[in-house]
Design an enzyme around this catalytic site. Structure first.
Site, PDB file in Angstrom:
ATOM      1  N   GLU A  71      -1.149  -3.906  23.628  1.00 39.63           N
ATOM      2  CA  GLU A  71      -0.395  -2.663  23.791  1.00 39.63           C
ATOM      3  C   GLU A  71      -1.025  -1.801  24.881  1.00 39.63           C
ATOM      4  O   GLU A  71      -2.238  -1.567  24.855  1.00 39.63           O
ATOM      5  CB  GLU A  71      -0.331  -1.907  22.460  1.00 39.63           C
ATOM      6  CG  GLU A  71       0.472  -2.663  21.408  1.00 39.63           C
ATOM      7  CD  GLU A  71       0.660  -1.869  20.121  1.00 39.63           C
ATOM      8  OE1 GLU A  71       0.027  -0.796  19.971  1.00 39.63           O
ATOM      9  OE2 GLU A  71       1.445  -2.315  19.279  1.00 39.63           O
ATOM     10  N   HIS A 105       5.616   1.120  19.415  1.00 39.33           N
ATOM     11  CA  HIS A 105       4.632   1.572  18.418  1.00 39.33           C
ATOM     12  C   HIS A 105       4.892   3.047  18.086  1.00 39.33           C
ATOM     13  O   HIS A 105       4.004   3.901  18.122  1.00 39.33           O
ATOM     14  CB  HIS A 105       3.195   1.390  18.924  1.00 39.33           C
ATOM     15  CG  HIS A 105       2.201   1.291  17.802  1.00 39.33           C
ATOM     16  ND1 HIS A 105       1.051   0.544  17.884  1.00 39.33           N
ATOM     17  CD2 HIS A 105       2.181   1.835  16.559  1.00 39.33           C
ATOM     18  CE1 HIS A 105       0.355   0.637  16.764  1.00 39.33           C
ATOM     19  NE2 HIS A 105       1.038   1.423  15.939  1.00 39.33           N
ATOM     20  N   ALA A 106       6.147   3.304  17.746  1.00 33.89           N
ATOM     21  CA  ALA A 106       6.607   4.678  17.540  1.00 33.89           C
ATOM     22  C   ALA A 106       6.909   5.004  16.087  1.00 33.89           C
ATOM     23  O   ALA A 106       7.422   6.088  15.789  1.00 33.89           O
ATOM     24  CB  ALA A 106       7.866   4.917  18.382  1.00 33.89           C
ATOM     25  N   ALA A 107       6.585   4.097  15.162  1.00 36.86           N
ATOM     26  CA  ALA A 107       6.985   4.301  13.767  1.00 36.86           C
ATOM     27  C   ALA A 107       6.277   5.483  13.120  1.00 36.86           C
ATOM     28  O   ALA A 107       6.876   6.235  12.352  1.00 36.86           O
ATOM     29  CB  ALA A 107       6.733   3.034  12.955  1.00 36.86           C
ATOM     30  N   GLY A 125       0.829  -1.194   0.000  1.00 34.80           N
ATOM     31  CA  GLY A 125       0.000   0.000   0.000  1.00 34.80           C
ATOM     32  C   GLY A 125       0.863   1.243   0.000  1.00 34.80           C
ATOM     33  O   GLY A 125       2.008   1.227  -0.468  1.00 34.80           O
ATOM     34  N   ARG A 169       0.820  -4.092  12.508  1.00 32.40           N
ATOM     35  CA  ARG A 169      -0.019  -4.362  13.664  1.00 32.40           C
ATOM     36  C   ARG A 169       0.492  -5.600  14.376  1.00 32.40           C
ATOM     37  O   ARG A 169       0.863  -6.589  13.730  1.00 32.40           O
ATOM     38  CB  ARG A 169      -1.478  -4.559  13.247  1.00 32.40           C
ATOM     39  CG  ARG A 169      -2.203  -3.273  12.894  1.00 32.40           C
ATOM     40  CD  ARG A 169      -2.445  -2.450  14.156  1.00 32.40           C
ATOM     41  NE  ARG A 169      -3.131  -1.192  13.888  1.00 32.40           N
ATOM     42  CZ  ARG A 169      -2.521  -0.034  13.694  1.00 32.40           C
ATOM     43  NH1 ARG A 169      -1.203   0.015  13.695  1.00 32.40           N
ATOM     44  NH2 ARG A 169      -3.215   1.061  13.487  1.00 32.40           N
ATOM     45  N   ILE A 200       2.406   2.765   2.437  1.00 30.78           N
ATOM     46  CA  ILE A 200       3.641   2.614   3.203  1.00 30.78           C
ATOM     47  C   ILE A 200       4.589   1.651   2.492  1.00 30.78           C
ATOM     48  O   ILE A 200       5.793   1.914   2.387  1.00 30.78           O
ATOM     49  CB  ILE A 200       3.336   2.142   4.635  1.00 30.78           C
ATOM     50  CG1 ILE A 200       2.599   3.247   5.399  1.00 30.78           C
ATOM     51  CG2 ILE A 200       4.614   1.745   5.368  1.00 30.78           C
ATOM     52  CD1 ILE A 200       2.056   2.814   6.750  1.00 30.78           C
TER      53      ILE A 200
END
Length: 320
Positions: free
Chosen positions: A264, A283-285, A152, A235, A154
């Site tokens: 999380e 989960h910092a991307a 997609g 995810r 990304i």
């Protein structure tokens, strides 16, 4: 027209949203007070924010909402069937965080391959590398085959970013680009099992749904090379963590870089945290400072399309 926003975000990010607000629109934070929240939902035209900003009882008061626009890519946990019945389109952020996530995935690839956390600790502990050349355990990604699961926004951004690393790019996705676009991205299609067998690095960029739940499992991990690396900036639910722990512990794959987890925040006693061949981030991307103007800008542009009577962009596949 009135836009409501939830959940609450940091003042600096909120200020960006206020500064970019188009003329003719108002923006207000969705209240935590149940009565005021109901009043806001029933009088609003648009909802902006993140998936955690909507709770189950909100759906009962959304009949006047024309669009739910997320500033993030993820929308798992949303009641898609309820939105379908209400006739409300749900849109994600149009790739506003694609640069951020793609860069983070590459960072994890490099950090895992070069064992960056171990090197950092070595220096902090007052130690140094061995002077005996040939003992290096770090690896280059040049010359490797990188398998992208999910091409997609990304995945495509990642492919473009990797173009200068002299790697071979393969991908799998139910929706395939045109031959011309695939050539521009320098990617080759593979069936999923083929990709797992061929890739030196497998990087996940697929959404979470019933078809992708635990796609990384005992079977698919068994297809991967013993020196393969797994990267997950998508995810956590895509990965069976128990199976991954076992594969890493038994050295059936070499290492992993994980930005997302099944739960999380994860349990601090998560067995994956005990392994030295795993690099972790919280989960910092996606949330970089540069992504905020793009998130707000894309969201407002979609709201304005709806206000003009045009179809919105970036509607999630289940509601197209």
């Amino acid at each position: 027209m009135n836009i409501i926003f939830g959940p609450e975000i940091a003042p600096a990010a909120w200020n960006i949203g206020e500064s970019l607000l188009p003329q003719g629109f108002t923006l207000e934070k969705l209240s935590k007070s149940p009565d005021q929240r109901v009043e806001q939902l029933e009088s609003a035209d648009f909802f902006l924010g993140f998936r955690s900003g909507i709770i189950a009882r909100d759906y009962d008061h959304m009949s006047n909402i024309r669009l739910i626009q997320f500033l993030s890519a993820g929308y798992d946990g949303m009641d898609i069937e309820r939105l379908r019945k209400l006739g409300i389109p749900l849109c994600n952020n149009g790739g506003a965080n694609s640069y951020a996530v793609a860069e983070h995935a590459i960072m994890l690839m490099l950090a895992v391959s070069r064992q960056l956390p171990d090197l950092d600790r070595l220096v902090r502990d007052g130690k140094w590398k061995s002077s005996r050349f040939g003992e290096e355990e770090e690896h280059e990604i040049a010359g490797k085959t990188i398998g992208i699961i999910g091409l997609g926004m990304i995945g495509k951004t990642l492919a473009r970013r990797l173009s200068g690393f002299e790697v071979k790019l393969i991908y799998t996705d139910p929706v395939r680009p045109t031959p011309e676009e695939a050539a521009r991205l320098n990617v080759e299609y593979r069936e999923p099992d083929e990709l797992f067998r061929e890739a030196d690095i497998v990087t996940l960029h697929a959404p979470f749904d019933a078809t992708t739940h635990h796609m990384i499992c005992e079977r698919t991990l068994g297809l991967m090379k013993r020196d393969a690396i797994l990267i997950n900036c998508a995810r956590g639910e895509l990965v069976d963590e128990a199976a991954l722990y076992k594969a890493l512990k038994e050295k059936r794959i070499w290492a992993a870089g994980l930005d997302t987890f099944e739960n999380e925040p994860p349990d601090p006693k998560n067995p994956l945290f005990t392994l030295s061949n795993v690099v972790l981030s919280p989960h910092a991307a996606g949330p970089t400072w540069e992504s905020w103007p793009k998130r707000w800008g894309n969201s407002y542009a979609n709201v304005q399309r709806m206000a003009r009577g045009e179809a919105p962009l970036w509607v999630v596949p289940e509601l197209r």
